[in-house]
Design a protein around this motif. Structure first.
Motif, PDB file in Angstrom:
ATOM      1  N   GLY A  85       1.106  -1.550  -0.217  1.00  0.00           N
ATOM      2  CA  GLY A  85      -0.062   0.304  -0.280  1.00  0.00           C
ATOM      3  C   GLY A  85       0.836   1.034  -0.327  1.00  0.00           C
ATOM      4  O   GLY A  85       0.121   2.521   0.120  1.00  0.00           O
ATOM      5  N   LYS A  86       2.135   1.543  -0.371  1.00  0.00           N
ATOM      6  CA  LYS A  86       2.787   2.854  -0.550  1.00  0.00           C
ATOM      7  C   LYS A  86       2.964   2.807  -1.321  1.00  0.00           C
ATOM      8  O   LYS A  86       4.439   2.961  -2.427  1.00  0.00           O
ATOM      9  N   PHE A  87       2.037   3.473  -2.340  1.00  0.00           N
ATOM     10  CA  PHE A  87       1.699   3.708  -3.676  1.00  0.00           C
ATOM     11  C   PHE A  87       2.623   5.083  -3.673  1.00  0.00           C
ATOM     12  O   PHE A  87       3.370   5.078  -4.607  1.00  0.00           O
ATOM     13  N   GLU A  88       2.958   5.533  -3.116  1.00  0.00           N
ATOM     14  CA  GLU A  88       3.532   7.585  -3.226  1.00  0.00           C
ATOM     15  C   GLU A  88       4.945   6.838  -3.433  1.00  0.00           C
ATOM     16  O   GLU A  88       5.554   7.495  -4.143  1.00  0.00           O
ATOM     17  N   LEU A  89       5.136   5.885  -2.423  1.00  0.00           N
ATOM     18  CA  LEU A  89       6.988   5.750  -2.543  1.00  0.00           C
ATOM     19  C   LEU A  89       7.454   4.830  -3.478  1.00  0.00           C
ATOM     20  O   LEU A  89       8.377   4.892  -4.189  1.00  0.00           O
ATOM     21  N   ALA A  90       6.347   3.694  -4.393  1.00  0.00           N
ATOM     22  CA  ALA A  90       6.860   3.471  -5.781  1.00  0.00           C
ATOM     23  C   ALA A  90       6.138   3.802  -6.799  1.00  0.00           C
ATOM     24  O   ALA A  90       7.195   4.144  -7.730  1.00  0.00           O
ATOM     25  N   LYS A  91       5.952   5.127  -6.740  1.00  0.00           N
ATOM     26  CA  LYS A  91       5.879   6.452  -7.347  1.00  0.00           C
ATOM     27  C   LYS A  91       7.024   7.261  -7.439  1.00  0.00           C
ATOM     28  O   LYS A  91       8.053   7.307  -8.771  1.00  0.00           O
ATOM     29  N   PHE A  92       7.583   7.440  -6.707  1.00  0.00           N
ATOM     30  CA  PHE A  92       9.178   8.213  -6.679  1.00  0.00           C
ATOM     31  C   PHE A  92      10.216   7.338  -6.511  1.00  0.00           C
ATOM     32  O   PHE A  92      10.799   7.842  -7.752  1.00  0.00           O
ATOM     33  N   VAL A  93       9.274   5.869  -6.846  1.00  0.00           N
ATOM     34  CA  VAL A  93      10.849   4.352  -6.883  1.00  0.00           C
ATOM     35  C   VAL A  93      11.336   4.794  -8.428  1.00  0.00           C
ATOM     36  O   VAL A  93      11.528   5.072  -8.988  1.00  0.00           O
ATOM     37  N   PHE A  94      10.427   4.668  -9.143  1.00  0.00           N
ATOM     38  CA  PHE A  94       9.400   4.570 -10.352  1.00  0.00           C
ATOM     39  C   PHE A  94      10.380   5.733 -11.037  1.00  0.00           C
ATOM     40  O   PHE A  94      10.607   5.684 -12.367  1.00  0.00           O
ATOM     41  N   ILE A 123       2.900  -4.353 -13.506  1.00  0.00           N
ATOM     42  CA  ILE A 123       3.179  -4.548 -12.205  1.00  0.00           C
ATOM     43  C   ILE A 123       2.242  -2.777 -11.392  1.00  0.00           C
ATOM     44  O   ILE A 123       1.089  -3.837 -10.613  1.00  0.00           O
ATOM     45  N   LEU A 124       1.880  -1.719 -12.160  1.00  0.00           N
ATOM     46  CA  LEU A 124       1.912  -1.187 -11.473  1.00  0.00           C
ATOM     47  C   LEU A 124       0.040  -0.538 -11.542  1.00  0.00           C
ATOM     48  O   LEU A 124      -0.530  -0.853 -11.071  1.00  0.00           O
ATOM     49  N   ILE A 125      -0.071  -0.892 -13.202  1.00  0.00           N
ATOM     50  CA  ILE A 125      -1.427  -0.832 -13.571  1.00  0.00           C
ATOM     51  C   ILE A 125      -2.039  -2.254 -12.505  1.00  0.00           C
ATOM     52  O   ILE A 125      -3.510  -1.979 -12.262  1.00  0.00           O
ATOM     53  N   HIS A 126      -1.805  -3.415 -12.511  1.00  0.00           N
ATOM     54  CA  HIS A 126      -2.313  -4.562 -11.827  1.00  0.00           C
ATOM     55  C   HIS A 126      -2.539  -3.616 -10.101  1.00  0.00           C
ATOM     56  O   HIS A 126      -3.258  -4.156  -9.786  1.00  0.00           O
ATOM     57  N   GLN A 127      -1.822  -3.554  -9.497  1.00  0.00           N
ATOM     58  CA  GLN A 127      -1.716  -3.254  -8.636  1.00  0.00           C
ATOM     59  C   GLN A 127      -2.561  -1.861  -7.753  1.00  0.00           C
ATOM     60  O   GLN A 127      -3.422  -1.323  -6.686  1.00  0.00           O
ATOM     61  N   PHE A 128      -2.184  -0.863  -8.912  1.00  0.00           N
ATOM     62  CA  PHE A 128      -3.270   0.711  -8.353  1.00  0.00           C
ATOM     63  C   PHE A 128      -4.560   0.380  -9.177  1.00  0.00           C
ATOM     64  O   PHE A 128      -5.374   0.648  -7.994  1.00  0.00           O
ATOM     65  N   GLY A 151      -7.937   0.399  -6.284  1.00  0.00           N
ATOM     66  CA  GLY A 151      -9.110   1.460  -7.004  1.00  0.00           C
ATOM     67  C   GLY A 151      -8.549   2.971  -7.304  1.00  0.00           C
ATOM     68  O   GLY A 151      -8.590   3.836  -6.818  1.00  0.00           O
ATOM     69  N   LYS A 152      -6.640   2.957  -7.344  1.00  0.00           N
ATOM     70  CA  LYS A 152      -6.126   4.414  -7.402  1.00  0.00           C
ATOM     71  C   LYS A 152      -5.679   4.140  -8.867  1.00  0.00           C
ATOM     72  O   LYS A 152      -5.104   4.756  -9.378  1.00  0.00           O
TER      73      LYS A 152
END
Length: 486
Positions: free
Chosen positions: A331-340, A354-359, A363-364
């Motif tokens: 659930g650390k989506f902001e951190l995932a975006k930062f790594v991206f 990965i990002l499509i499936h998880q987001f 519901g994001k």
């Protein structure tokens, strides 16, 4: 020419050869040595066919080949082109002209025949070498032994090693550590670890010393067979002998340790190996990070990633993908975006999926603009899995129409796998009429319905269960329409 040959600069070597051929004075005319250098440069440059053509050109220009030229031609045919029969023809040609082939020529052919799976021809050449009195060092036997082990013919491998030991004093072919490592790898493949231990125990009597490759092969074999504790015992023996596990062996040990024993044990082994000076690479980190990621230990995965950055090891795209997946699952989506968005990271299709499936799953999907901007800019090329994931995610989030429109417009419309996914969800959700409409559209446009679509439709009806699908006419109607007979 010799310098160009060492560098593998085939094009420059050809230019020099042409200048020699067409220039003056006549003293600069190319010799057999000139052609050999040019052929060698072409072979090193990956232009083996051009190298053989240059040999023909040498003959056409009246330059007589020497023994080096024939040997190089044989080498190019047998090693670079994988044509041992052609190499054997060169050997016979040399012999017919009174040019004695060298032991290296025979070794090249033996290796090539073994690699081509033609072991009888290799054995015949070995007998010929023996009859001609050539020295038979261990490397001549190694491809034959490898062929026996690849075929799981352990008795033949044992007989070959016994023969080498028996004739070692006379011909200098006493088995060395390379020979025994090949043999041990073969024993590990068939799971005969008692024999492996016996071979290692008897090494002192057979005049060879087990090295890091020996034990790494043994450890990897034990891991693959599920004997993790035994693998750790062999690791302790290695350390006591001052040997280092190879990178490949270490990565296999960590992978199986994390899978079958405990991921924390794998982390401890990695840290211990680093303390002992064992070589650790990016695959090592990826292996351990992957297991912590699967166990939802995102913080440990992040710590391993930051630890990697402090070392002279460059993370690869898989490293970033493991970390991004771990962060998203936590659930650390902001951190995932930062790594991206990190400098130096170039996302690939796997990152996208990965990002499509998880987001979407969280519901994001509205936050995926950063990803789709890269897709639109051509930085990431979606693949079939991307589209399948999008169809699944759109349908699960209640956006059925968007899913159908996506399938209609991918690569000109209606690719097989996304259609199969859409058909499954339409039938599964009770929208059978919409599925029929989809099939009608495809048939009108001349798009064939393949077996994958049929399978998914049948699977969807089966998932509905007998209580919900008592009237089989619905299924028959769909199948008839798909077959074009409805």
């Amino acid at each position: 020419m010799a310098a160009l040959a060492r560098d593998g600069d085939g094009e420059s070597a050809l230019r020099v050869l042409r200048r020699m051929r067409h220039g003056s004075p006549a003293a600069c005319a190319p010799t057999a040595a000139s052609y050999v250098s040019a052929m060698s440069a072409l072979a090193k440059a990956g232009r083996a066919a051009d190298a053989t053509a240059l040999f023909d050109d040498m003959l056409a220009h009246g330059v007589a080949p020497d023994r080096r030229a024939y040997s190089l031609l044989l080498h190019v045919y047998s090693t670079h082109l994988g044509l041992p029969a052609a190499g054997l023809s060169v050997l016979h040609w040399m012999s017919g002209l009174g040019v004695r082939p060298s032991a290296v020529d025979y070794a090249d052919l033996i290796f090539s025949f073994c690699r081509a799976g033609q072991l009888p021809d290799a054995l015949q050449l070995l007998d010929e070498m023996r009859e001609l009195g050539y020295p038979l060092p261990p490397h001549v036997y190694s491809p034959i032994l490898q062929a026996h082990c690849d075929a799981a013919d352990i008795p033949a491998a044992e007989a070959l090693i016994a023969f080498m030991r028996a004739s070692g004093g006379r011909s200098g072919c006493n088995p060395d550590v390379v020979i025994y490592n090949i043999y041990i790898h073969g024993l590990c493949r068939v799971g005969d670890f008692h024999a492996v231990q016996r071979v290692i125990n008897d090494s002192v009597w057979n005049w060879w010393v087990p090295d890091a490759v020996t034990y790494s092969t043994y450890v990897a074999g034990l891991c693959r067979a599920g004997y993790i504790e035994d693998a750790f015992r062999q690791l302790d023996i290695m350390v006591a002998k001052g040997l280092q596990l190879t990178v490949v062996g270490l990565n296999i040990l960590l992978d199986y340790a994390a899978k079958d024993v405990d991921m924390w044990v794998a982390k401890e082994v990695m840290e211990r190996c680093e303390e002992l000076g064992f070589e650790v690479d990016v695959v090592t980190y990826n292996t351990v990070m992957e297991h912590f990621s699967k166990k939802m230990q995102w913080l440990i995965a992040l710590r391993l990633f930051t630890d990697l950055l402090k070392k002279p090891i460059t993370p690869d795209v898989q490293t970033y993908n493991i970390l991004i997946s771990s962060l998203c699952r936590a659930g650390k989506f902001e951190l995932a975006k930062f790594v991206f968005s990190c400098n130096g990271f170039v996302a690939d299709t796997v990152t996208c999926n990965i990002l499509i499936h998880q987001f979407y799953g969280a519901g994001k999907e509205g936050e995926l603009g950063f990803l789709f901007s890269d897709v639109d800019a051509g930085k990431i090329t979606p693949d079939t899995i991307t589209y399948n994931t999008l169809v699944d995610c759109l349908f699960r989030s209640g956006r059925r129409t968007e899913a159908a429109n996506l399938v209609r417009h991918i690569d000109g419309g209606y690719p097989a796998e996304p259609v199969a996914h859409l058909a499954f969800w339409l039938v599964r959700s009770g929208n059978v009429r919409e599925a029929l409409s989809l099939f009608d559209d495809m048939l009108v446009k001349g798009v064939a319905l393949d077996a994958m679509v049929f399978a998914n439709v049948i699977k969807a009806f089966c998932r509905k269960g007998p209580g919900e699908c008592t009237d089989m006419t619905q299924l028959c109607s769909v199948l008839d329409r798909m077959l074009g007979i409805g």
